[in-house]
Design an enzyme around this catalytic site. Structure first.
Site, PDB file in Angstrom:
ATOM      1  N   SER A   8     -46.159  23.117 -18.841  1.00 42.07           N
ATOM      2  CA  SER A   8     -45.129  22.224 -19.373  1.00 42.07           C
ATOM      3  C   SER A   8     -45.705  21.446 -20.540  1.00 42.07           C
ATOM      4  CB  SER A   8     -44.647  21.257 -18.293  1.00 42.07           C
ATOM      5  OG  SER A   8     -43.813  20.265 -18.874  1.00 42.07           O
ATOM      6  N   HIS A   9     -44.832  20.966 -21.414  1.00 38.18           N
ATOM      7  CA  HIS A   9     -45.283  20.094 -22.490  1.00 38.18           C
ATOM      8  C   HIS A   9     -45.865  18.796 -21.954  1.00 38.18           C
ATOM      9  CE1 HIS A   9     -43.438  22.799 -25.236  1.00 38.18           C
ATOM     10  NE2 HIS A   9     -43.799  22.055 -26.254  1.00 38.18           N
TER      11      HIS A   9
END
Ligand SMILES: Nc1ncnc2c1ncn2[C@@H]1O[C@H](COP(=O)(O)OP(=O)(O)O)[C@@H](O)[C@H]1O
Ligand SMILES: Nc1ncnc2c1ncn2[C@@H]1O[C@H](COP(=O)(O)OP(=O)(O)O)[C@@H](O)[C@H]1O
Ligand SMILES: [Mg+2]
Ligand SMILES: [Mg+2]
Ligand SMILES: [Mg+2]
Ligand SMILES: [Mg+2]
Lengths: 126, 234, 126, 234
Positions: A8-9
């Site tokens: 995920s970012h």
């Protein structure tokens, strides 16, 4: 056993998603990875590659990703890595939960786990 | 080889300086249709790359380009990391036998191919591809069909990229973060296309310095890099 | 402005997802909520109700949820709350990002934001 | 009113003790097809509820049930929180005019309805609904058609719930976490159905103590709660 990497970012999001998935797939190796390496939002291919190595034991790895550039960086990492890894075209949290459960099946393969992750698109929540 | 390598190091430094100067403008563009980090991403990445390549010992051009790409890949936590970085690493192989007009065209084509491979964007999706496609097509045609000297061909490519950047304004984004905005992305200039243009402008100006603007028929296959300041610092 | 609540069994996941969504929808009020209140995995209706109040300014709230019991607890919270809230039948992270962007539209309504969240099901990542 | 309230407090305490005793077994069941927390969820929730209702000042039965439900809703961080807790809160209104055979049937039906409303599970989905539906149907029929005294009707309902629990073993889960396992859920007993049975068993045993097992035609509309130990402690 097929391993999982959650990209995920947000590193927090990746860790939390791995937490939720781990609850359901107790034995499955799930490695969260995310963030730009400086405490900010982003993804870094080297970190993803490390995560691939961490969960790879020869049976393949399924990678869950959140947004566009995570896909590209996961792509880059997979090209660099020795692991037999594939990205699932699935929602990241729901796909990770499905994949974590699927990976505990004695008949699980990299592709069966990926398919189950992708089936998470069709989950009706309401 | 070494002179070419130093020329590329100089180019990386020029790009880093330029992107540092454009940092807040690029971020302003990205804040309209993205997540307001493109200026930071580019400046941070290219500054790190400039530092990295400055430390290389007598590198050949392919190594400088590859090192730049690798640094961008690890320093830039956004879409531009794999797009710029990964494509530079991949295309750097085209310079393994040195920089010629021919290898420069091959580099440009391979770079574009990798960007499109990785990001799956076509012309009209409102991304860096909108600047790259006209630039690469124009460069190739200028060199191969029109027989223009490389620096002139590059100047034409820069003008083409500029038109590509302008073209991103009136269209709707279909790739990248801006695509989340749908129609609301119309009317805004794409940050990645813009940074692509800036990079090309710096490449042009370094090429002009290194190869000499006046010389009209300069042969890029045996570049006449002067033992000047830019080319010899390490 | 339509508010967003992100409910996950993991508080970390909820916070991380809100981080990712905030990046794209700068002005949108997004409240993460999750965990069993004892540091463990779960969801608590009272906490969700508090989150609804935190983002509600009269224009409605869209709630993103992860798994089954989060849906039920969000349901309970919505029944207790004064906010005009609705659960989106959407993947939690992808739906939150879509909704965060949709909420910044001047024409956004509770239902247009929910629809955009639900459209996240159809995002192709590859 | 107060005596009925104390009887319900005693029932909550008995349930809490029982679920504490079954904590590890319920968790074992949940570890096979869920996330291994059902025992903890139930024990923690009902212990907190027992404490909460013990502190109420001369409560009526509806208040005790409602308080129990609210406590479960805030203490149980899983599916069983809204299902048990929310449904108890909602159904507690049926006891507002006291506990009678009639209001007990209404309570059971309303409780079941809310569980199904909230969780959207049908019989055969391998959930607590598989224990509840036969129990509620049997209770209703025993009271309304067969004219059995409430305690006997409850005993029949418990036996029906037991059959429902057994029925969850050979079927595939379609709701809740166990549904993620698909066919691999077959062969395992559902934790929530099991805890539903335990709760009903405790209700039965408290009812037997409070109403007297022997009395065959006891009128639940005017319960003869003795001034015994369980009924008078607060
Ligand atoms: N799939 C893609 N293909 C080509 N270019 C893309 C793609 N996605 C994004 N871009 C380019 O990247 C730029 C944004 O880069 P940056 O802001 O650094 O990354 P991020 O969007 O991850 O924050 C966009 O303006 C666009 O030109
Ligand atoms: N949608 C539903 N409808 C009815 N009962 C359900 C539903 N989902 C789960 N359950 C019940 O809840 C039980 C699990 O409760 P628990 O373990 O406390 O919650 P969680 O599954 O959130 O960890 C299951 O065994 C099942 O009986
Ligand atoms: Mg950006
Ligand atoms: Mg970014
Ligand atoms: Mg459980
Ligand atoms: Mg749980």
């Amino acid at each position: 056993m097929v391993g999982l990497v959650v990209v995920s970012h947000s590193r927090k999001a990746a860790e939390g998603i791995a937490e939720v998935a781990t609850e359901m797939g107790g034995d499955t190796r799930i490695e969260p990875v995310g963030g730009d390496g400086q405490g900010g939002i982003g993804t870094v291919p080297d970190d993803i590659e490390d995560a691939l190595s961490a969960v790879d034991n020869g049976d393949g790895v399924v990678v869950l990703v959140d947004l566009g550039s995570a896909v590209m960086n996961a792509d880059v990492a997979i090209e660099m890595s020795d692991a037999d890894a594939v990205i699932a075209d699935a929602p990241v949290l729901e796909g990770a939960v499905n994949a974590a459960v699927a990976a505990t099946s004695p008949k699980a393969t990299r592709d069966s786990v990926r398919e189950q992750a992708e089936a998470a698109r069709d989950i009706d929540k309401l | 080889m070494s002179d070419e390598g130093q020329a590329v190091v100089a180019a990386v430094e020029a790009v880093a300086e330029r992107l540092e100067a454009e940092r807040s403008y690029l971020t302003e563009l990205d804040s309209a249709i993205g997540d307001a980090d493109h200026g930071g991403n580019m400046a941070r990445g290219w500054n790190a790359a400039a530092e990295e390549v400055a430390g290389l010992n007598d590198p050949d051009p392919a190594t400088v380009v590859k090192t730049t790409g690798k640094t961008l890949m690890s320093e830039v936590g956004g879409a531009s990391g794999p797009l710029y970085g990964g494509s530079l690493v991949f295309a750097s192989a085209e310079f393994e036998d040195g920089i010629t007009a021919e290898s420069a065209v091959a580099f440009a084509e391979t770079y574009l191919e990798k960007v499109q491979d990785r990001g799956d964007a076509k012309v009209g999706d409102k991304t860096m591809v909108d600047a790259l496609v006209p630039a690469v097509h124009t460069f190739k045609k200028s060199v191969e069909t029109d027989d223009l000297p490389p620096v002139e061909a590059l100047a034409k490519a820069v003008a083409a990229a500029k038109r590509g950047v302008d073209f991103t304004v009136p269209i709707r984004a279909s790739k990248g973060r801006a695509s989340y905005l749908g129609w609301r992305s119309v009317g805004h200039q794409d940050p990645g296309a813009t940074s692509t243009l800036y990079i090309m402008e710096e490449l042009l100006s370094v090429a002009q310095e290194q190869l000499g603007v006046e010389e009209p028929a300069v042969d890029a296959a045996s570049p006449t890099v002067p033992d000047g300041e830019e080319a010899t610092e390490d």
